[in-house]
Design an enzyme around this catalytic site. Structure first.
Site, PDB file in Angstrom:
ATOM      1  N   ASP A  63       0.815  -1.207   0.000  1.00  0.00           N
ATOM      2  CA  ASP A  63       0.000   0.000   0.000  1.00  0.00           C
ATOM      3  C   ASP A  63       0.851   1.262   0.000  1.00  0.00           C
ATOM      4  O   ASP A  63       2.058   1.233   0.254  1.00  0.00           O
ATOM      5  CB  ASP A  63      -0.919   0.010   1.225  1.00  0.00           C
ATOM      6  CG  ASP A  63      -2.136  -0.885   1.046  1.00  0.00           C
ATOM      7  OD1 ASP A  63      -2.389  -1.316  -0.084  1.00  0.00           O
ATOM      8  OD2 ASP A  63      -2.832  -1.146   2.052  1.00  0.00           O
ATOM      9  N   LYS A  85      -3.648   3.376  -2.382  1.00  0.00           N
ATOM     10  CA  LYS A  85      -4.877   4.165  -2.484  1.00  0.00           C
ATOM     11  C   LYS A  85      -4.645   5.448  -1.701  1.00  0.00           C
ATOM     12  O   LYS A  85      -4.347   5.414  -0.521  1.00  0.00           O
ATOM     13  CB  LYS A  85      -6.070   3.429  -1.873  1.00  0.00           C
ATOM     14  CG  LYS A  85      -6.559   2.213  -2.610  1.00  0.00           C
ATOM     15  CD  LYS A  85      -7.925   1.819  -2.041  1.00  0.00           C
ATOM     16  CE  LYS A  85      -8.436   0.537  -2.641  1.00  0.00           C
ATOM     17  NZ  LYS A  85      -7.748  -0.625  -2.115  1.00  0.00           N
ATOM     18  N   MET A 200      -7.675   9.308   8.854  1.00  0.00           N
ATOM     19  CA  MET A 200      -8.013   9.901   7.554  1.00  0.00           C
ATOM     20  C   MET A 200      -9.044  11.023   7.708  1.00  0.00           C
ATOM     21  O   MET A 200      -9.994  11.115   6.938  1.00  0.00           O
ATOM     22  CB  MET A 200      -8.537   8.813   6.595  1.00  0.00           C
ATOM     23  CG  MET A 200      -7.570   7.656   6.388  1.00  0.00           C
ATOM     24  SD  MET A 200      -8.311   6.220   5.585  1.00  0.00           S
ATOM     25  CE  MET A 200      -9.296   5.532   6.942  1.00  0.00           C
TER      26      MET A 200
END
Length: 280
Positions: A63, A85, A200
């Site tokens: 990732d 991502k 996030m």
């Protein structure tokens, strides 16, 4: 979007993994997928199983938030496939990642699916496990230190303190559609959980703060943001819930970052200072 990129392949690798006696190391068999948590960034926070997987895998599907120093622990010849991502940027689709894992495993390779933090904490690890199971692919899950624990500790902020909180809540700052999750009970979060940790959450932090304050959380509650936790680029901003958005803007803080709200933040001054005095 899955890419085989030399640009993401570090130039160096370490020697053989240390294998302390008394640890039952499972064999990493061909045709298996290991979903491994890489932790928040610092290679020293890897588990022994994670290190074993890095040094035995035939291919690593990793990732965006996996630190290059961790990838460097794999042999140089190990294939590395970037499957990152990042919000607002061209990113790999989850369906493509899952299909790639199946195809690699069916080719008889030892596949390491390397995820930042822990695979099961906002990491979509459960989705990949379900997909692998549905396609008859054997897999193993190796936990990693999640940023909501390791990142706070690196910033000198304890997750729990006996005198302040008997609970802590981890919350994602955005849903699958990129917006603030609409299923959150803001009244319960504001009143029932003494410590809130948002993953996030920087993009939507003004909305998050407004909803918490509107639900009854005091704007004077200590709060902090920790960016790129446990890495050499780590930055910490402390403020109150009501002033945190402006403090982050003034400091120029950018994702990846976690946000913590609660009285535990007030201990950072003591803990971080003590850690600095103690030295490395």
């Amino acid at each position: 979007m899955m890419t085989d990129t030399a640009a993401h392949t570090p130039d160096t690798a370490t020697g053989p993994a240390l294998r302390p006696a008394g640890v039952d190391y499972p064999e990493f068999l061909p045709g298996w997928v290991w979903l491994v948590g890489a932790g928040p960034g610092d290679p020293g926070l890897l588990t022994l199983y994670a290190l074993q997987a890095l040094q035995q895998a035939d291919v690593i599907v990793y990732d965006a938030l996996v630190d290059d120093r961790i990838l460097a622990l794999a042999p140089p010849a190990t294939e590395r496939l970037y499957a990152g991502k990042r919000g607002g940027r061209p990113s790999a689709k989850q369906a493509d990642i899952s299909e790639t894992l199946v195809a690699l495993a069916r080719s008889g390779r030892r596949v390491l699916r390397l995820k930042g933090g822990d695979p099961f904490v906002f990491g979509r690890g459960a989705e990949e496990c379900q997909f692998l199971h549905a396609h008859g692919i054997p897999f193993r899950v190796v936990s990693g230190i999640t940023a909501g624990i390791g990142g706070l500790a690196a910033a000198g902020i304890p997750a729990t303190v006996r005198e302040t909180n008997a609970a802590i809540t981890f919350i994602t700052g955005h849903a699958a559609n990129g917006e603030v999750p609409d299923s959150l009970n803001w009244n319960a979060l504001a009143h029932a959980s003494p410590v809130l940790v948002f993953y996030m959450g920087l993009k939507h932090l003004p909305v998050i703060v407004d909803r918490l304050v509107a639900a009854g959380r005091s704007a004077d509650t200590p709060a902090a943001a920790v960016a790129e936790a446990t890495t050499p680029r780590q930055r910490v901003v402390t403020a109150t819930l009501g002033t945190l958005v402006e403090a982050i803007r003034t400091a120029g803080l950018h994702p990846p970052a976690i946000v913590v709200v609660g009285e535990v933040v007030s201990l950072r001054q003591i803990i971080a200072a003590g850690a600095r005095q103690a030295g490395p």
